[in-house]
Design an enzyme around this catalytic site. Structure first.
Site, PDB file in Angstrom:
ATOM      1  N   GLY A  56      -0.822   5.513   6.170  1.00  0.00           N
ATOM      2  CA  GLY A  56       0.440   5.755   6.858  1.00  0.00           C
ATOM      3  C   GLY A  56       0.450   7.076   7.598  1.00  0.00           C
ATOM      4  O   GLY A  56       1.069   7.195   8.670  1.00  0.00           O
TER       5      GLY A  56
ATOM      6  N   SER B 294      10.701   5.167   6.604  1.00  0.00           N
ATOM      7  CA  SER B 294       9.610   6.083   6.272  1.00  0.00           C
ATOM      8  C   SER B 294       9.921   7.487   6.769  1.00  0.00           C
ATOM      9  O   SER B 294      10.178   7.691   7.962  1.00  0.00           O
ATOM     10  CB  SER B 294       8.288   5.619   6.898  1.00  0.00           C
ATOM     11  OG  SER B 294       7.266   6.570   6.668  1.00  0.00           O
ATOM     12  N   SER B 295       9.844   8.453   5.865  1.00  0.00           N
ATOM     13  CA  SER B 295      10.033   9.850   6.262  1.00  0.00           C
ATOM     14  C   SER B 295       8.898  10.325   7.156  1.00  0.00           C
ATOM     15  O   SER B 295       9.024  11.345   7.842  1.00  0.00           O
ATOM     16  CB  SER B 295      10.116  10.741   5.019  1.00  0.00           C
ATOM     17  OG  SER B 295       8.876  10.766   4.328  1.00  0.00           O
TER      18      SER B 295
ATOM     19  N   HIS C  16       5.439  -0.415   2.172  1.00  0.00           N
ATOM     20  CA  HIS C  16       4.284   0.450   1.900  1.00  0.00           C
ATOM     21  C   HIS C  16       2.985  -0.348   2.024  1.00  0.00           C
ATOM     22  O   HIS C  16       2.950  -1.392   2.667  1.00  0.00           O
ATOM     23  CB  HIS C  16       4.432   1.103   0.529  1.00  0.00           C
ATOM     24  CG  HIS C  16       5.227   2.378   0.572  1.00  0.00           C
ATOM     25  ND1 HIS C  16       4.925   3.485  -0.190  1.00  0.00           N
ATOM     26  CD2 HIS C  16       6.306   2.722   1.316  1.00  0.00           C
ATOM     27  CE1 HIS C  16       5.783   4.456   0.072  1.00  0.00           C
ATOM     28  NE2 HIS C  16       6.638   4.011   0.979  1.00  0.00           N
TER      29      HIS C  16
ATOM     30  N   GLU D 178       6.307   7.256  -4.186  1.00  0.00           N
ATOM     31  CA  GLU D 178       4.897   7.079  -4.526  1.00  0.00           C
ATOM     32  C   GLU D 178       4.678   6.993  -6.038  1.00  0.00           C
ATOM     33  O   GLU D 178       3.672   6.449  -6.495  1.00  0.00           O
ATOM     34  CB  GLU D 178       4.070   8.244  -3.965  1.00  0.00           C
ATOM     35  CG  GLU D 178       3.943   8.249  -2.464  1.00  0.00           C
ATOM     36  CD  GLU D 178       2.944   7.204  -1.976  1.00  0.00           C
ATOM     37  OE1 GLU D 178       1.744   7.440  -2.120  1.00  0.00           O
ATOM     38  OE2 GLU D 178       3.366   6.159  -1.456  1.00  0.00           O
TER      39      GLU D 178
ATOM     40  N   ARG E 189       3.139  -2.634   8.441  1.00  0.00           N
ATOM     41  CA  ARG E 189       3.817  -1.397   8.057  1.00  0.00           C
ATOM     42  C   ARG E 189       4.748  -0.930   9.181  1.00  0.00           C
ATOM     43  O   ARG E 189       4.424  -1.043  10.368  1.00  0.00           O
ATOM     44  CB  ARG E 189       2.807  -0.292   7.717  1.00  0.00           C
ATOM     45  CG  ARG E 189       1.897  -0.645   6.552  1.00  0.00           C
ATOM     46  CD  ARG E 189       1.212   0.566   5.968  1.00  0.00           C
ATOM     47  NE  ARG E 189       2.159   1.392   5.211  1.00  0.00           N
ATOM     48  CZ  ARG E 189       1.799   2.469   4.517  1.00  0.00           C
ATOM     49  NH1 ARG E 189       0.533   2.848   4.496  1.00  0.00           N
ATOM     50  NH2 ARG E 189       2.693   3.170   3.852  1.00  0.00           N
TER      51      ARG E 189
ATOM     52  N   ARG F 292      -1.748  16.756   6.739  1.00  0.00           N
ATOM     53  CA  ARG F 292      -0.875  17.625   7.531  1.00  0.00           C
ATOM     54  C   ARG F 292      -1.643  18.851   8.018  1.00  0.00           C
ATOM     55  O   ARG F 292      -1.495  19.276   9.175  1.00  0.00           O
ATOM     56  CB  ARG F 292       0.345  18.046   6.697  1.00  0.00           C
ATOM     57  CG  ARG F 292       1.406  16.950   6.576  1.00  0.00           C
ATOM     58  CD  ARG F 292       2.415  17.274   5.478  1.00  0.00           C
ATOM     59  NE  ARG F 292       3.528  16.334   5.448  1.00  0.00           N
ATOM     60  CZ  ARG F 292       3.470  15.112   4.930  1.00  0.00           C
ATOM     61  NH1 ARG F 292       2.323  14.679   4.396  1.00  0.00           N
ATOM     62  NH2 ARG F 292       4.533  14.324   4.935  1.00  0.00           N
TER      63      ARG F 292
ATOM     64  N   ARG G 251      -2.100   2.867  -5.582  1.00  0.00           N
ATOM     65  CA  ARG G 251      -1.118   3.126  -6.641  1.00  0.00           C
ATOM     66  C   ARG G 251      -0.998   1.928  -7.587  1.00  0.00           C
ATOM     67  O   ARG G 251      -0.788   2.095  -8.790  1.00  0.00           O
ATOM     68  CB  ARG G 251       0.246   3.446  -6.044  1.00  0.00           C
ATOM     69  CG  ARG G 251       0.256   4.565  -5.018  1.00  0.00           C
ATOM     70  CD  ARG G 251       0.068   5.923  -5.635  1.00  0.00           C
ATOM     71  NE  ARG G 251       0.095   6.946  -4.597  1.00  0.00           N
ATOM     72  CZ  ARG G 251      -0.535   8.097  -4.665  1.00  0.00           C
ATOM     73  NH1 ARG G 251      -1.255   8.388  -5.737  1.00  0.00           N
ATOM     74  NH2 ARG G 251      -0.465   8.974  -3.683  1.00  0.00           N
TER      75      ARG G 251
ATOM     76  N   LYS H 232      -3.648  14.512  -0.716  1.00  0.00           N
ATOM     77  CA  LYS H 232      -3.815  13.748   0.527  1.00  0.00           C
ATOM     78  C   LYS H 232      -2.774  14.157   1.551  1.00  0.00           C
ATOM     79  O   LYS H 232      -3.073  14.367   2.727  1.00  0.00           O
ATOM     80  CB  LYS H 232      -3.737  12.256   0.224  1.00  0.00           C
ATOM     81  CG  LYS H 232      -3.851  11.353   1.452  1.00  0.00           C
ATOM     82  CD  LYS H 232      -2.517  10.854   1.975  1.00  0.00           C
ATOM     83  CE  LYS H 232      -1.793   9.982   0.987  1.00  0.00           C
ATOM     84  NZ  LYS H 232      -0.566   9.369   1.545  1.00  0.00           N
TER      85      LYS H 232
END
Length: 435
Positions: free
Chosen positions: A96, A167-168, A340, A311, A124, A28, A385, A23
Site C-alpha cells: 500500500g 486509507s490514511s 487491506h 494493522e 485495493r 517514508r 498479518r 516498514k
C-alpha cells in the site's frame, strides 16, 4: 506457497526478541530521501532500514523513477534525480505504501509512469488519491491498477479535498511530496472518521524531522509549505507492529518476552499497542531501550477500538479467540480493513470459524466468543498479518498449519526463524522447534 506447522508452546515462553526495522518508517524515509536528493540537497542515508518485499518494492520504484539507491542490507544511500526512462513501470506488488506514496512522486517527473501490482492489489482503494492528483492538474489514465501518471516535471500544488476514510495513506502520500510542489499543499479530509491516524502523525513527524514546515493544528487539515527537504540520516526504529505477535506469545503462554530496541519516544503508535496489551492481564515494563511483557496465560474477553491501529487486528483477533472460553471480545473501528491486503474481517471470521471458533462480522468489526479450537489449516490469503495470526493461534492449539507462511516476507522475511528461536529459548537444553 509454503505450508508451515505452527509450533505449540506447551510451557511459558521466556525470550528476548529483536525485530527488524519499521516498514512504515523505512518507506517514508526512502521517499523523503528521494525528494531531498532530487532537490540537490545532498546524499541522504538510512540505517536500520527494513529489507522485505514491501521495502524492496519501494526501492525498486525509486530506481524506476531514475533515482539511485545503494546498499544491500539495512544501510542505504539515496542519490540522483527523478528522471524515469522510457516505458517506466512501477511494480507495487501488494504494498500500500508504494501504491499510494509513489504516484505523487511520479507526478514530479517529466515522463509517463505506469503502475501495476499483484492481482489482489488491483482491488485495493486508490481512486480518491488519483482524483486528488487530477484536481491538482496531473493527467492520469485509469482509476485503479493498472494506471498511468503523466508527469510534467513540476506540480503547482494548492488545496485539495480528499475522502481518506478508506486509507490514511492517501493523506500521507500527498503530504510526503508536498514541500516539492511549487505552492506547497493544503490537504482537507472530507469523509468519515479517519483510520490509522497515528500513521499520519508519523508522516508529519518525519516531515518536520526533514525540516519541512507542516501545520496540523486544525483537525483533518494539513498545510505544508514549499521548501527544502533535508538530506539527513534516518535511523529506523524496530517495527513495533511486527513485535506484537511475539508479545502475544507471552500473553497466551503466561511467559515473559522482551523486545530489544523499543524506543522510549517513538514515531510509531507505541501507546496504542500498550493500551491493547493492558486489556489482557499483561504486565508491561518499559526502559529506554526495551519493552517487556509478562502474561498471565489467562484473560477474559475485551472490547477494543482499533481504528487507529488496524494493522493489529489479526493478532488481536487471534488473542480474542484464545481468551477464557465463553468470554466475548468486540473489535471495532476497523471497517476499512475490508480494503487491506485481503478483506481481513471476512478472512479472520472464516479462519477462526474453520477451527471451531465463533467469530461474527459486524459493520465495523468483529465479535469473537472464545471457544476451544481444533487443529486445521489456517489460510493466510497472501497476507502477512493473517499468517502471523495463525502462528499465535498455533501456540495454544496443536496441529494448526499456516498454508502460506511465506506471506510474512512482505514485512518480516525472517519470521519463521525468529518465531522458532523465541520458542527454543524456552525449551530444555537439546530440544528445538522446527522452522
Amino acid at each position: 506457497m509454503t505450508t508451515w506447522t505452527a509450533p505449540l508452546a506447551p510451557q511459558p515462553v521466556h525470550a528476548t526478541v529483536t525485530v527488524p526495522g519499521s516498514k512504515s518508517q523505512t518507506n517514508r524515509a526512502l521517499v523523503l530521501a528521494a525528494l531531498a536528493a532530487a532537490q540537490g540537497r545532498g546524499t541522504p542515508t538510512l540505517s536500520g532500514a527494513l529489507r522485505s518485499r514491501d521495502t524492496d518494492l519501494m526501492i525498486g520504484a525509486l530506481r524506476t523513477l531514475g533515482l539511485r539507491v545503494d546498499g544491500t542490507g539495512p544501510e542505504l544511500t539515496v542519490s540522483g534525480h527523478i528522471a524515469p526512462g522510457p516505458h517506466a513501470r512501477v511494480d507495487c506488488g501488494l504494498a500500500g505504501t508504494v501504491l499510494r506514496f509513489v504516484p505523487p512522486l511520479a507526478a514530479l517527473a517529466d515522463a509517463v509512469v505506469e503502475f501495476d501490482g499483484d492481482e489482489q492489489a488491483r482491488a485495493r482503494p486508490i481512486a480518491p488519491l488519483l482524483d486528488a492528483l487530477r484536481g491538482l492538474g496531473v493527467r492520469i489514465e485509469g482509476t485503479a491498477l493498472p494506471f498511468r501518471v503523466h508527469g510534467s516535471g513540476a506540480l503547482a500544488g494548492g488545496t485539495v479535498a480528499i475522502d481518506a476514510s478508506a486509507s490514511s495513506q492517501f493523506v500521507s502520500g500527498l503530504l510526503l511530496c508536498a514541500a516539492s510542489f511549487t505552492e506547497g499543499l493544503t490537504v482537507q479530509h472530507t469523509g468519515a472518521a479517519l483510520p490509522s491516524a497515528p500513521h499520519i502523525a508519523m508522516t508529519v513527524a518525519m516531515l518536520r524531522q526533514a525540516g519541512v514546515d507542516v501545520d496540523d493544528s486544525v483537525p483533518n487539515r494539513w498545510q505544508v509549505r514549499p521548501g527544502p527537504v533535508a538530506a539527513r540520516h534516518w535511523e529506523v526504529e524496530p517495527d513495533l507492529t511486527n513485535a506484537v505477535p511475539f508479545l502475544a506469545a507471552a500473553v497466551v503462554s503466561g511467559g515473559t518476552v522482551r523486545i530489544t530496541g523499543w524506543p522510549a519516544d517513538s514515531v510509531q503508535p507505541a501507546d496504542n499497542i500498550l493500551s491493547v496489551l493492558g486489556k489482557l492481564n499483561a504486565v508491561v515494563s518499559q526502559t529506554d531501550s526495551s519493552l517487556e511483557v509478562r502474561g498471565s496465560g489467562s484473560y477474559d474477553g475485551f472490547d477494543v477500538d482499533l481504528r487507529a491501529v488496524g494493522e493489529l487486528t489479526p493478532s488481536v483477533a487471534a488473542l480474542a479467540a484464545l481468551a477464557t472460553p465463553g468470554s466475548v471480545s468486540r473489535l471495532s473501528g476497523i471497517a476499512h480493513l475490508r480494503g487491506h491486503e485481503t478483506d481481513r474481517l471476512a478472512a479472520l471470521s472464516a479462519e477462526i470459524n474453520r477451527l471451531g471458533g465463533d467469530c461474527t462480522e459486524t459493520p465495523d468489526g468483529l465479535v469473537i466468543t472464545a471457544t476451544p479450537l481444533r487443529p486445521g489449516v489456517w489460510h493466510a490469503y497472501a497476507d502477512h498479518r493473517m499468517a502471523m495470526a495463525g502462528a499465535i493461534v498455533g501456540l495454544r492449539v496443536a496441529g494448526v498449519r499456516v498454508d502460506d507462511i511465506g506471506a510474512t516476507s512482505k514485512t518480516l522475511p525472517d519470521f519463521p526463524r525468529l518465531w522458532a528461536r523465541m520458542l527454543d529459548a524456552s525449551l530444555p537444553d537439546g530440544e528445538e522447534h522446527g522452522m
